[in-house]
Design a protein around this motif. Structure first.
Motif, PDB file in Angstrom:
ATOM      1  N   ILE A 149       0.836  -1.194   0.000  1.00 59.50           N
ATOM      2  CA  ILE A 149       0.000   0.000   0.000  1.00 59.50           C
ATOM      3  C   ILE A 149       0.872   1.246   0.000  1.00 59.50           C
ATOM      4  CG2 ILE A 149      -1.791   1.298   1.206  1.00 59.50           C
ATOM      5  CD1 ILE A 149      -2.703  -1.316   2.487  1.00 59.50           C
ATOM      6  N   ALA A 150       0.622   2.145  -0.937  1.00 61.59           N
ATOM      7  CA  ALA A 150       1.349   3.422  -0.985  1.00 61.59           C
ATOM      8  C   ALA A 150       0.651   4.502  -0.181  1.00 61.59           C
ATOM      9  CB  ALA A 150       1.503   3.884  -2.428  1.00 61.59           C
ATOM     10  N   ALA A 151      -0.690   4.551  -0.273  1.00 63.36           N
ATOM     11  CA  ALA A 151      -1.408   5.681   0.312  1.00 63.36           C
ATOM     12  C   ALA A 151      -2.862   5.319   0.554  1.00 63.36           C
ATOM     13  CB  ALA A 151      -1.313   6.898  -0.611  1.00 63.36           C
ATOM     14  N   LEU A 152      -3.501   6.169   1.360  1.00 58.23           N
ATOM     15  CA  LEU A 152      -4.918   6.040   1.659  1.00 58.23           C
ATOM     16  C   LEU A 152      -5.641   7.291   1.192  1.00 58.23           C
ATOM     17  CD1 LEU A 152      -4.697   4.776   5.365  1.00 58.23           C
ATOM     18  CD2 LEU A 152      -4.668   3.407   3.263  1.00 58.23           C
ATOM     19  N   THR A 153      -6.911   7.121   0.845  1.00 58.32           N
ATOM     20  CA  THR A 153      -7.765   8.258   0.517  1.00 58.32           C
ATOM     21  C   THR A 153      -9.191   7.865   0.873  1.00 58.32           C
ATOM     22  OG1 THR A 153      -8.315   9.899  -1.188  1.00 58.32           O
ATOM     23  CG2 THR A 153      -8.101   7.600  -1.904  1.00 58.32           C
ATOM     24  N   LEU A 154     -10.142   8.741   0.577  1.00 61.70           N
ATOM     25  CA  LEU A 154     -11.545   8.494   0.899  1.00 61.70           C
ATOM     26  C   LEU A 154     -12.367   8.427  -0.374  1.00 61.70           C
ATOM     27  CD1 LEU A 154     -11.946  10.941   3.920  1.00 61.70           C
ATOM     28  CD2 LEU A 154     -11.540   8.472   3.983  1.00 61.70           C
ATOM     29  N   CYS A 155     -13.492   7.719  -0.278  1.00 60.96           N
ATOM     30  CA  CYS A 155     -14.368   7.564  -1.433  1.00 60.96           C
ATOM     31  C   CYS A 155     -15.818   7.708  -0.998  1.00 60.96           C
ATOM     32  CB  CYS A 155     -14.150   6.190  -2.078  1.00 60.96           C
ATOM     33  SG  CYS A 155     -15.228   5.859  -3.500  1.00 60.96           S
ATOM     34  N   ASN A 156     -16.562   8.482  -1.753  1.00 63.72           N
ATOM     35  CA  ASN A 156     -18.026   8.422  -1.702  1.00 63.72           C
ATOM     36  C   ASN A 156     -18.424   7.651  -2.952  1.00 63.72           C
ATOM     37  OD1 ASN A 156     -20.788   8.733  -1.785  1.00 63.72           O
ATOM     38  ND2 ASN A 156     -20.750  10.896  -1.238  1.00 63.72           N
ATOM     39  N   GLU A 157     -18.743   6.382  -2.754  1.00 62.01           N
ATOM     40  CA  GLU A 157     -18.962   5.479  -3.887  1.00 62.01           C
ATOM     41  C   GLU A 157     -20.413   5.600  -4.348  1.00 62.01           C
ATOM     42  OE1 GLU A 157     -19.592   2.548  -6.290  1.00 62.01           O
ATOM     43  OE2 GLU A 157     -19.731   1.460  -4.400  1.00 62.01           O
ATOM     44  N   GLY A 158     -20.728   6.802  -4.886  1.00 64.35           N
ATOM     45  CA  GLY A 158     -22.093   7.129  -5.280  1.00 64.35           C
ATOM     46  C   GLY A 158     -22.677   6.126  -6.266  1.00 64.35           C
ATOM     47  N   THR A 159     -23.951   5.807  -6.050  1.00 58.55           N
ATOM     48  CA  THR A 159     -24.601   4.727  -6.794  1.00 58.55           C
ATOM     49  C   THR A 159     -25.986   5.164  -7.255  1.00 58.55           C
ATOM     50  OG1 THR A 159     -23.468   3.095  -5.400  1.00 58.55           O
ATOM     51  CG2 THR A 159     -25.401   2.327  -6.608  1.00 58.55           C
ATOM     52  N   ILE A 160     -26.326   4.829  -8.482  1.00 52.99           N
ATOM     53  CA  ILE A 160     -27.695   5.010  -8.975  1.00 52.99           C
ATOM     54  C   ILE A 160     -28.415   3.690  -8.733  1.00 52.99           C
ATOM     55  CG2 ILE A 160     -29.154   5.614 -10.931  1.00 52.99           C
ATOM     56  CD1 ILE A 160     -27.374   7.901  -9.979  1.00 52.99           C
ATOM     57  N   ARG A 161     -29.222   3.641  -7.670  1.00 53.50           N
ATOM     58  CA  ARG A 161     -29.703   2.376  -7.135  1.00 53.50           C
ATOM     59  C   ARG A 161     -30.531   1.556  -8.116  1.00 53.50           C
ATOM     60  NH1 ARG A 161     -26.413   0.731  -3.337  1.00 53.50           N
ATOM     61  NH2 ARG A 161     -26.110   2.280  -1.717  1.00 53.50           N
ATOM     62  N   ASP A 162     -31.475   2.168  -8.809  1.00 53.06           N
ATOM     63  CA  ASP A 162     -32.324   1.336  -9.665  1.00 53.06           C
ATOM     64  C   ASP A 162     -31.557   0.791 -10.865  1.00 53.06           C
ATOM     65  OD1 ASP A 162     -32.219   3.973 -10.540  1.00 53.06           O
ATOM     66  OD2 ASP A 162     -34.263   4.007 -11.299  1.00 53.06           O
ATOM     67  N   TRP A 163     -30.453   1.433 -11.228  1.00 54.25           N
ATOM     68  CA  TRP A 163     -29.667   0.946 -12.362  1.00 54.25           C
ATOM     69  C   TRP A 163     -28.758  -0.229 -11.997  1.00 54.25           C
ATOM     70  CZ3 TRP A 163     -28.752   2.680 -17.612  1.00 54.25           C
ATOM     71  CH2 TRP A 163     -29.755   3.514 -18.074  1.00 54.25           C
TER      72      TRP A 163
END
Length: 284
Positions: A149-163
């Motif tokens: 592992i080189a580095a860490l970051t954050l994610c908002n793993e946005g999702t279009i639910r019905d798709w």
């Protein structure tokens, strides 16, 4: 030290993040034209040395997705026990992890809007920790996984639910709408196991806590993720693994609460930072 990709005056830079602004490092490393190139070359420590004592070069910048030219982004699904229970199918903890790909075009940067498309208003949030691979490898044992592992970051793993329900066993089309998610604000070099082992992830929508859990409760810990994924593919420097989201996404509330224009979503992990995004409708 933290490293970001940012835009100023119509040009894109990368560099070190300070309390007062950015220290652009592009010109000092022409052999690394992007932050992705620096990661591939195991260059984060070199960037830190180069930034030491340098003055701020840019203020009032726009953050971009931290590695906008990342080639491979793999996401781990349903990786907390409460998330597994949300499916109400009576299943035990799965032996193997669920995985799906995302592409860089589906992500924007910190303090930028997530885009809700006209085809669906079921835009949802998923706060997660993402790891960036620094040393490649195949069939990496768990005991050595953190060395990669080189580095860490954050994610908002946005999702279009019905798709994500358009096909029998396929979520890809619901996970890759342009700028439906975000990764950032920056990369934090990975230096000790506690950065992951003791991490607590909190997601807020308009100041209300929606997700709150610790990575130590994941059904498939990060060491196992690296081991498993590297079994079937060779991990390469710059690959991103999005490690899984806790319970509390909008789709699982009663009634469901999807994101709408004007909402503010924050994903926070102590020691990494806070990824903040607003929500806008796509301009047609």
């Amino acid at each position: 030290m933290k490293f970001a990709t940012f835009t100023s005056g119509g040009k894109t830079f990368y560099g070190a993040v300070t309390d007062t602004g950015m220290i652009a490092l592009n010109d000092a490393f022409p052999e690394w034209p992007t932050l992705f190139d620096a990661v591939q070359a195991d260059g984060l420590a070199t960037l830190a040395q180069a930034a030491e004592g340098k003055p701020v070069t840019h203020t009032g910048v726009q953050y971009e997705m931290v590695l906008p030219n990342a080639r491979r982004i793999l996401c781990v699904g349903v990786n907390f026990p409460d998330r597994n229970a949300e499916y109400k199918d009576g299943s035990e903890q799965p032996k193997y992890m669920s995985l799906f790909p995302r592409f860089a075009s589906g992500f924007t940067g910190h303090d930028r809007p997530l885009i809700r498309p006209p085809e669906s208003h079921q835009l949802d949030y998923e706060g997660e920790v993402a790891i960036v691979i620094g040393k490649g490898g195949r069939r990496i044992p768990q005991a050595n996984a953190y060395d990669h592992i080189a580095a860490l970051t954050l994610c908002n793993e946005g999702t279009i639910r019905d798709w994500v329900r358009h096909a029998k066993f396929n979520v890809t089309q619901g996970k890759n709408w342009d700028k439906s998610g975000a990764i950032g604000p920056w990369l934090v070099p990975f230096t000790e196991a506690a950065q992951l082992d003791e991490a607590r992830i909190i997601t807020r929508v308009n100041g209300e806590v929606r997700q709150d859990d610790v990575l130590s409760r994941m059904m498939h810990p990060v060491r196992r993720e690296i081991e498993y994924i590297s079994t079937f593919m060779t991990l390469e420097p710059g690959d991103i693994i999005v490690t899984g989201t806790p319970t509390g996404s909008g789709a699982r509330l009663d009634p469901p609460q999807y994101l709408k224009p004007g909402d503010v979503v924050e994903v926070e992990v102590a020691g990494i930072g806070t990824l903040r995004n607003t929500v806008e409708d796509e301009a047609l």
